[in-house]
Write a protein that holds these residues in place. Sequence first.
Motif, short mmCIF file in Angstrom:
data_model
loop_
_atom_site.label_atom_id
_atom_site.label_comp_id
_atom_site.label_asym_id
_atom_site.label_seq_id
_atom_site.Cartn_x
_atom_site.Cartn_y
_atom_site.Cartn_z
N ASN A 26 -2.29 -18.55 -11.94
CA ASN A 26 -1.47 -19.38 -12.83
C ASN A 26 0.00 -19.37 -12.39
O ASN A 26 0.67 -20.40 -12.37
CB ASN A 26 -1.60 -18.88 -14.26
CG ASN A 26 -3.00 -19.07 -14.82
OD1 ASN A 26 -3.75 -19.94 -14.37
ND2 ASN A 26 -3.37 -18.25 -15.78
N GLU A 30 2.28 -22.56 -11.06
CA GLU A 30 3.56 -22.94 -11.65
C GLU A 30 4.65 -23.04 -10.58
O GLU A 30 5.46 -23.98 -10.59
CB GLU A 30 3.95 -21.92 -12.72
CG GLU A 30 3.05 -21.97 -13.96
CD GLU A 30 3.43 -20.92 -14.97
OE1 GLU A 30 4.36 -20.12 -14.67
OE2 GLU A 30 2.82 -20.88 -16.05
N VAL A 33 4.00 -26.27 -8.56
CA VAL A 33 4.37 -27.48 -9.28
C VAL A 33 5.88 -27.63 -9.36
O VAL A 33 6.43 -28.73 -9.16
CB VAL A 33 3.75 -27.46 -10.69
CG1 VAL A 33 4.28 -28.60 -11.53
CG2 VAL A 33 2.23 -27.56 -10.60
N TRP A 61 5.33 -27.30 -17.97
CA TRP A 61 4.34 -26.32 -18.45
C TRP A 61 3.56 -26.89 -19.64
O TRP A 61 2.37 -26.60 -19.79
CB TRP A 61 5.01 -25.02 -18.85
CG TRP A 61 5.90 -24.37 -17.84
CD1 TRP A 61 6.89 -23.47 -18.08
CD2 TRP A 61 5.90 -24.55 -16.41
NE1 TRP A 61 7.50 -23.08 -16.92
CE2 TRP A 61 6.92 -23.73 -15.88
CE3 TRP A 61 5.16 -25.34 -15.53
CZ2 TRP A 61 7.21 -23.66 -14.52
CZ3 TRP A 61 5.45 -25.28 -14.17
CH2 TRP A 61 6.44 -24.46 -13.68
N LEU A 64 0.90 -29.12 -18.21
CA LEU A 64 -0.22 -28.33 -17.72
C LEU A 64 -1.06 -27.78 -18.86
O LEU A 64 -2.30 -27.77 -18.78
CB LEU A 64 0.30 -27.18 -16.85
CG LEU A 64 0.93 -27.55 -15.50
CD1 LEU A 64 1.47 -26.30 -14.81
CD2 LEU A 64 -0.08 -28.25 -14.61
N THR A 68 -5.20 -28.35 -19.52
CA THR A 68 -5.96 -27.15 -19.15
C THR A 68 -6.47 -26.43 -20.40
O THR A 68 -7.64 -26.55 -20.74
CB THR A 68 -5.08 -26.20 -18.31
OG1 THR A 68 -3.86 -25.91 -19.02
CG2 THR A 68 -4.74 -26.82 -16.97
N THR A 75 -7.19 -21.85 -18.39
CA THR A 75 -6.11 -22.15 -17.46
C THR A 75 -6.70 -22.52 -16.10
O THR A 75 -7.92 -22.43 -15.89
CB THR A 75 -5.19 -20.94 -17.31
OG1 THR A 75 -5.94 -19.84 -16.77
CG2 THR A 75 -4.62 -20.52 -18.66
N VAL A 76 -5.84 -22.92 -15.19
CA VAL A 76 -6.32 -23.28 -13.86
C VAL A 76 -6.92 -22.07 -13.15
O VAL A 76 -7.96 -22.14 -12.51
CB VAL A 76 -5.18 -23.89 -13.04
CG1 VAL A 76 -5.63 -24.19 -11.61
CG2 VAL A 76 -4.67 -25.16 -13.70
#
Length: 305
Positions: A26, A30, A33, A61, A64, A68, A75-76
């Motif tokens: 995660n 971040e 991105v 955020w 995302l 997600t 989360t990813v």
Amino acid sequence: MASGEENTKRISRVLRISQLDALELNKALEQLVWSQFTQCLHGFQPGLLARFEPEAKAFLWLFLWRFTIYSKNATVGQSVLNMQYKNDFSPKLRYQPPSRNQKLWYAVCTVGGTWLEERCYDLFRNRHVASFGKARRCVNIVVGLLKLGGLINFLVFLQRGKFATLTERLLGIRSVFCKPQSVREVGFEYTNRELLWHGFAEFLIFLLPLINIQKLKAKLSSWHIPLTGAPDGDSTLATGGKQCSLCGEWPTMPHTIGCEHVFCYYCVKSSFLFDMYFTCPKCGTEVHSLQPLKSGIEMSEVNAL
């Protein structure tokens, strides 16, 4: 039959290392991105994003979080590792996704908390008024308590394996596997082979600097190309001094080391500085003295050519 299906749907505990890996993924996402977003503004005026950086990060955020956790309950990093969040407050043994309120509070604690901390830091950084000083101390105390709570939660997580972050513990959501994990048979043949080659490579890395490659090369050359005669003074130098014994080119500032072979000054000097036990690569003679070649011999060489 129903009890069997219920047992298969029971949630198995996720390994600690898997939960920590999801958190690291995660963070990596971040950073990726944010770097891509800043590159989009690379051509604009410098410092354009500095004033609104906390808000820009919060927007990204939040974007995302919307696609997600809010939509997929994971989360990813959790999606990559076949994990998702479960409502731990639910008394049912079957999987129960986090409620809508839990998802919203997750966004408030993560996105909103990070934005508030960064914005307060920017707000109090250049203010020296007494009232702002008191507010800054209060904010620092709150942040410190939250950090301490996160540390205590992490220590408890290492012992019990649940709730990797303080936000997860407060909201009652924990990581579970999306699908039952099958037992894998691990073979150690490949691992043993890799460890063997890795140890051998480390041994070579340690050994190779201790070997004098130039001296070994000269020794092998002296074995394969034996000398056909002994040196007989300046005439031998004049005959064999057409090329440097190291670089093979016409000798620049020709010098000798006490044998019948000729070297460029920079070739033999650098070799001697690198190895104080330098020997002639042709005959194996050690360096007794570095002497320039006589000018008469050089002229005879030029006339011979």
